[in-house]
Design an enzyme around this catalytic site. Structure first.
Site, PDB file in Angstrom:
ATOM      1  N   ASP A 127       0.843  -1.197   0.000  1.00 55.16           N
ATOM      2  CA  ASP A 127       0.000   0.000   0.000  1.00 55.16           C
ATOM      3  C   ASP A 127       0.879   1.247   0.000  1.00 55.16           C
ATOM      4  O   ASP A 127       1.763   1.395   0.848  1.00 55.16           O
ATOM      5  CB  ASP A 127      -0.914  -0.015   1.237  1.00 55.16           C
ATOM      6  CG  ASP A 127      -2.032   1.002   1.117  1.00 55.16           C
ATOM      7  OD1 ASP A 127      -2.419   1.347  -0.011  1.00 55.16           O
ATOM      8  OD2 ASP A 127      -2.515   1.470   2.168  1.00 55.16           O
ATOM      9  N   HIS A 134      -3.253  14.293   1.056  1.00 59.78           N
ATOM     10  CA  HIS A 134      -3.496  13.386   2.184  1.00 59.78           C
ATOM     11  C   HIS A 134      -2.365  13.518   3.207  1.00 59.78           C
ATOM     12  O   HIS A 134      -2.611  13.695   4.407  1.00 59.78           O
ATOM     13  CB  HIS A 134      -3.604  11.948   1.679  1.00 59.78           C
ATOM     14  CG  HIS A 134      -3.710  10.921   2.767  1.00 59.78           C
ATOM     15  ND1 HIS A 134      -4.827  10.805   3.564  1.00 59.78           N
ATOM     16  CD2 HIS A 134      -2.832   9.972   3.193  1.00 59.78           C
ATOM     17  CE1 HIS A 134      -4.634   9.812   4.441  1.00 59.78           C
ATOM     18  NE2 HIS A 134      -3.437   9.302   4.238  1.00 59.78           N
ATOM     19  N   GLU A 198     -10.310   4.394   3.678  1.00 56.68           N
ATOM     20  CA  GLU A 198      -9.415   5.164   2.805  1.00 56.68           C
ATOM     21  C   GLU A 198      -9.802   4.829   1.374  1.00 56.68           C
ATOM     22  O   GLU A 198      -9.767   3.660   0.973  1.00 56.68           O
ATOM     23  CB  GLU A 198      -7.937   4.818   3.065  1.00 56.68           C
ATOM     24  CG  GLU A 198      -7.439   5.341   4.411  1.00 56.68           C
ATOM     25  CD  GLU A 198      -5.925   5.189   4.611  1.00 56.68           C
ATOM     26  OE1 GLU A 198      -5.293   4.406   3.864  1.00 56.68           O
ATOM     27  OE2 GLU A 198      -5.389   5.856   5.517  1.00 56.68           O
ATOM     28  N   GLU A 200      -9.042   4.439  -2.203  1.00 57.33           N
ATOM     29  CA  GLU A 200      -7.803   4.235  -2.949  1.00 57.33           C
ATOM     30  C   GLU A 200      -8.079   3.576  -4.295  1.00 57.33           C
ATOM     31  O   GLU A 200      -9.129   2.956  -4.496  1.00 57.33           O
ATOM     32  CB  GLU A 200      -6.832   3.329  -2.163  1.00 57.33           C
ATOM     33  CG  GLU A 200      -6.508   3.857  -0.774  1.00 57.33           C
ATOM     34  CD  GLU A 200      -5.288   3.193  -0.141  1.00 57.33           C
ATOM     35  OE1 GLU A 200      -4.523   2.512  -0.847  1.00 57.33           O
ATOM     36  OE2 GLU A 200      -5.124   3.380   1.095  1.00 57.33           O
ATOM     37  N   ASP A 232      -8.976   0.708   1.979  1.00 56.13           N
ATOM     38  CA  ASP A 232      -7.953   0.345   2.962  1.00 56.13           C
ATOM     39  C   ASP A 232      -8.520   0.688   4.348  1.00 56.13           C
ATOM     40  O   ASP A 232      -8.170   1.706   4.943  1.00 56.13           O
ATOM     41  CB  ASP A 232      -6.666   1.131   2.658  1.00 56.13           C
ATOM     42  CG  ASP A 232      -5.568   0.835   3.656  1.00 56.13           C
ATOM     43  OD1 ASP A 232      -5.579  -0.243   4.254  1.00 56.13           O
ATOM     44  OD2 ASP A 232      -4.686   1.709   3.834  1.00 56.13           O
ATOM     45  N   ARG A 236      -7.793   3.773  13.341  1.00 55.88           N
ATOM     46  CA  ARG A 236      -6.924   4.913  13.603  1.00 55.88           C
ATOM     47  C   ARG A 236      -6.324   4.935  14.996  1.00 55.88           C
ATOM     48  O   ARG A 236      -5.162   5.314  15.167  1.00 55.88           O
ATOM     49  CB  ARG A 236      -7.690   6.224  13.362  1.00 55.88           C
ATOM     50  CG  ARG A 236      -8.148   6.438  11.934  1.00 55.88           C
ATOM     51  CD  ARG A 236      -7.026   6.397  10.935  1.00 55.88           C
ATOM     52  NE  ARG A 236      -7.505   6.772   9.598  1.00 55.88           N
ATOM     53  CZ  ARG A 236      -6.823   6.551   8.483  1.00 55.88           C
ATOM     54  NH1 ARG A 236      -5.638   5.968   8.530  1.00 55.88           N
ATOM     55  NH2 ARG A 236      -7.321   6.911   7.317  1.00 55.88           N
ATOM     56  N   GLN A 239      -3.664   2.290  14.950  1.00 57.68           N
ATOM     57  CA  GLN A 239      -2.599   2.671  14.013  1.00 57.68           C
ATOM     58  C   GLN A 239      -1.679   3.739  14.602  1.00 57.68           C
ATOM     59  O   GLN A 239      -0.455   3.647  14.518  1.00 57.68           O
ATOM     60  CB  GLN A 239      -3.236   3.183  12.715  1.00 57.68           C
ATOM     61  CG  GLN A 239      -2.229   3.528  11.625  1.00 57.68           C
ATOM     62  CD  GLN A 239      -2.869   4.263  10.447  1.00 57.68           C
ATOM     63  OE1 GLN A 239      -4.087   4.389  10.353  1.00 57.68           O
ATOM     64  NE2 GLN A 239      -2.026   4.746   9.550  1.00 57.68           N
ATOM     65  N   LYS A 252      -4.095  -1.894   9.909  1.00 58.38           N
ATOM     66  CA  LYS A 252      -4.378  -2.005   8.480  1.00 58.38           C
ATOM     67  C   LYS A 252      -4.754  -3.418   8.050  1.00 58.38           C
ATOM     68  O   LYS A 252      -5.433  -3.598   7.040  1.00 58.38           O
ATOM     69  CB  LYS A 252      -3.140  -1.561   7.679  1.00 58.38           C
ATOM     70  CG  LYS A 252      -2.772  -0.097   7.857  1.00 58.38           C
ATOM     71  CD  LYS A 252      -3.801   0.808   7.210  1.00 58.38           C
ATOM     72  CE  LYS A 252      -3.302   2.239   7.168  1.00 58.38           C
ATOM     73  NZ  LYS A 252      -4.219   3.108   6.399  1.00 58.38           N
ATOM     74  N   THR A 256      -9.141  -5.457   3.765  1.00 59.21           N
ATOM     75  CA  THR A 256      -9.032  -4.539   2.630  1.00 59.21           C
ATOM     76  C   THR A 256     -10.051  -4.993   1.611  1.00 59.21           C
ATOM     77  O   THR A 256     -10.059  -6.170   1.237  1.00 59.21           O
ATOM     78  CB  THR A 256      -7.612  -4.590   2.023  1.00 59.21           C
ATOM     79  OG1 THR A 256      -6.661  -4.280   3.030  1.00 59.21           O
ATOM     80  CG2 THR A 256      -7.478  -3.615   0.864  1.00 59.21           C
ATOM     81  N   GLU A 370      -9.156  12.837   7.684  1.00 59.27           N
ATOM     82  CA  GLU A 370      -9.003  14.168   7.091  1.00 59.27           C
ATOM     83  C   GLU A 370     -10.285  14.991   7.225  1.00 59.27           C
ATOM     84  O   GLU A 370     -10.241  16.175   7.561  1.00 59.27           O
ATOM     85  CB  GLU A 370      -8.667  14.052   5.596  1.00 59.27           C
ATOM     86  CG  GLU A 370      -7.226  13.721   5.303  1.00 59.27           C
ATOM     87  CD  GLU A 370      -7.002  13.609   3.799  1.00 59.27           C
ATOM     88  OE1 GLU A 370      -7.164  14.606   3.090  1.00 59.27           O
ATOM     89  OE2 GLU A 370      -6.690  12.492   3.342  1.00 59.27           O
TER      90      GLU A 370
HETATM   91 MN    MN Z   1      -3.857   3.304   2.698  1.00 60.49          MN
END
Ligand code: MN
Length: 425
Positions: A127, A134, A198, A200, A232, A236, A239, A252, A256, A370
């Site tokens: 990834d 970002h 996320e 992606e 993804d 948080r 992480q 993570k 996925t 974000e």
């Molecule tokens: Mn990611």
């Protein structure tokens, strides 16, 4: 590198009527590949056309398609054969489904009757983190003077993620347990309180390079089989606590999600655009004239949320993110070339994530971390969200658009968050 040819002709229509509907995700110019099953028959390869699937196993058995590798139960064989094989298949399928050809409804399966599977067994998943916006938005909280990772402008930053927990769109995700440190310094263990998405782009690899054999920029574009959507899922609180100094781990690997249909690199030829100008210029091994002129893709991507209350009221998902893939600081070709710099063997069917596709616009924040920087988001029905709640469904969609080309869609990548399990005794 993909060329524009008759398969991209905007005038080409299909005898599958639903493929000609304005705004269809899967017109005859698209022809994405996937793996499906229907009824009692096991998984097999197919091509999305309108609201139907061309059954490639049936098409080979009816002598309509020549390459027997697509009779397999996964796209692994076709991915291993490389881009020449997928280009030849595209030409064959486009001719077969074109208006003017003999209609063959006997080799079609309605999507409504099909169950989708992973396109291939994913052996490796890396990834990336290729969006300037970002990194900059989230990095400002860590260090306002140096918001970007130190190497951000010199190479596409990435980590090795988890292949075994890659799942196909539609499969639910369960709120994971984990460890983190609370704001007051005390320790917590339990169901995460900060589940995020996320948005992606998935990049699927074609062909193999032997270990020890780098992939130069001249060959990197031809190692890209195709593209899809990738969520993804990110935990948080876990992480943030676990990451320094070795990088993401349990935050993570929980899951996925990838979209079921792979839009081939050939289909995306009309949507190639110039890569953003880099400042400072990158080192020559990550540069090529083709990458500068054609390395980016014009794909509009959205992420939406459907809460249990919205679902009960029959409301449509609410768009949280509306962003453009073409703005990514690093292109997919640079990710491939950089990944193999040290001779790492990229295998057919390996999966790359682009990293969160955030843009400079306020609406282009591509994860809740974000979006939440300016407070929880308020949904049209008055509900608010800082993080994903139990029962919420996250729905990604994308569409490639360019002047003079028929727009093509990516289908969906969706997943609902189920409540945490009771911790085993
Ligand atoms: Mn990611």
């Amino acid at each position: 590198m993909a060329q524009r040819d008759a398969t991209h002709d905007p005038a080409r229509r299909s005898w599958v009527a639903s493929a000609n509907a304005p705004g269809a995700d899967f017109p005859i110019q698209n022809l994405p590949l996937g793996v499906f099953s229907a009824g009692l028959a096991g998984p097999r390869c197919g091509v999305a056309i309108g609201d139907q699937i061309l059954d490639l196993r049936a098409a080979v058995e009816a002598d309509l398609v020549m390459n027997p590798v697509v009779k397999e139960a996964s796209l692994a064989g076709l991915m291993a054969q490389g881009r020449a094989a997928s280009a030849a298949l595209r030409a064959e399928v486009s001719a077969l489904l074109s208006e003017g050809a003999t209609p063959r409804p006997d080799v079609l399966v309605p999507m409504s009757r099909a169950r989708m599977h992973l396109p291939t067994t994913v052996r490796n998943f890396s990834d990336f983190m290729a969006s300037y916006d970002h990194c900059a938005r989230l990095g400002v909280r860590r260090d306002p003077k140096n918001p970007l990772p130190q190497a951000f402008r010199q190479l596409p930053v990435a980590y090795h993620s988890r292949a075994s927990s890659v799942r196909v769109s539609g499969e639910a995700v369960t709120r994971p347990h984990g460890q983190w440190q609370r704001q007051d310094g005390s320790m917590a263990f339990g169901p995460t309180e900060a589940m995020d998405y996320e948005l992606e782009m998935a990049v699927w690899i074609a062909g193999d390079n032997a270990i020890g054999e780098p992939v130069p920029m001249s060959r990197a574009p031809d190692r890209i089989f195709g593209y899809g959507l990738l969520n993804d899922w990110s935990v948080r609180d876990v992480q943030r606590w676990e990451m320094p100094p070795l990088g993401p781990f349990l935050g993570k690997s929980v899951s996925t999600s990838v979209s079921a249909w792979i839009v081939t690199a050939e289909a995306l030829a009309p949507f190639e655009v110039a890569a953003p100008v880099q400042d400072p210029p990158c080192l020559p091994y990550l540069d090529s004239a083709w990458n500068r002129s054609n390395g980016a893709l014009s794909v509009r991507m959205t992420a939406a949320i459907l809460t249990p209350r919205m679902r009960a009221a029959g409301e449509a998902p609410f768009i949280l993110t509306d962003t453009q893939f073409a703005g990514m600081y690093w292109t997919a070709a640079t990710m491939v070339a950089h990944h193999a710099t040290n001779g790492c063997n990229l295998l057919a069917g390996d999966l790359l994530g682009s990293g969160t596709v955030s843009g400079p616009e306020e609406t282009a924040r591509a994860c809740l971390a974000e979006i939440g920087l300016t407070g929880p988001v308020t949904l049209p029905n008055g509900e608010t969200r800082k993080w994903i709640q139990d029962g919420d469904e996250i729905v990604f969609r994308a569409r490639a658009e360019a002047p003079g080309a028929v727009p093509i869609g990516f289908g969906e990548c969706r997943g609902v968050l189920n409540p945490a399990i009771a911790w085993p005794a």
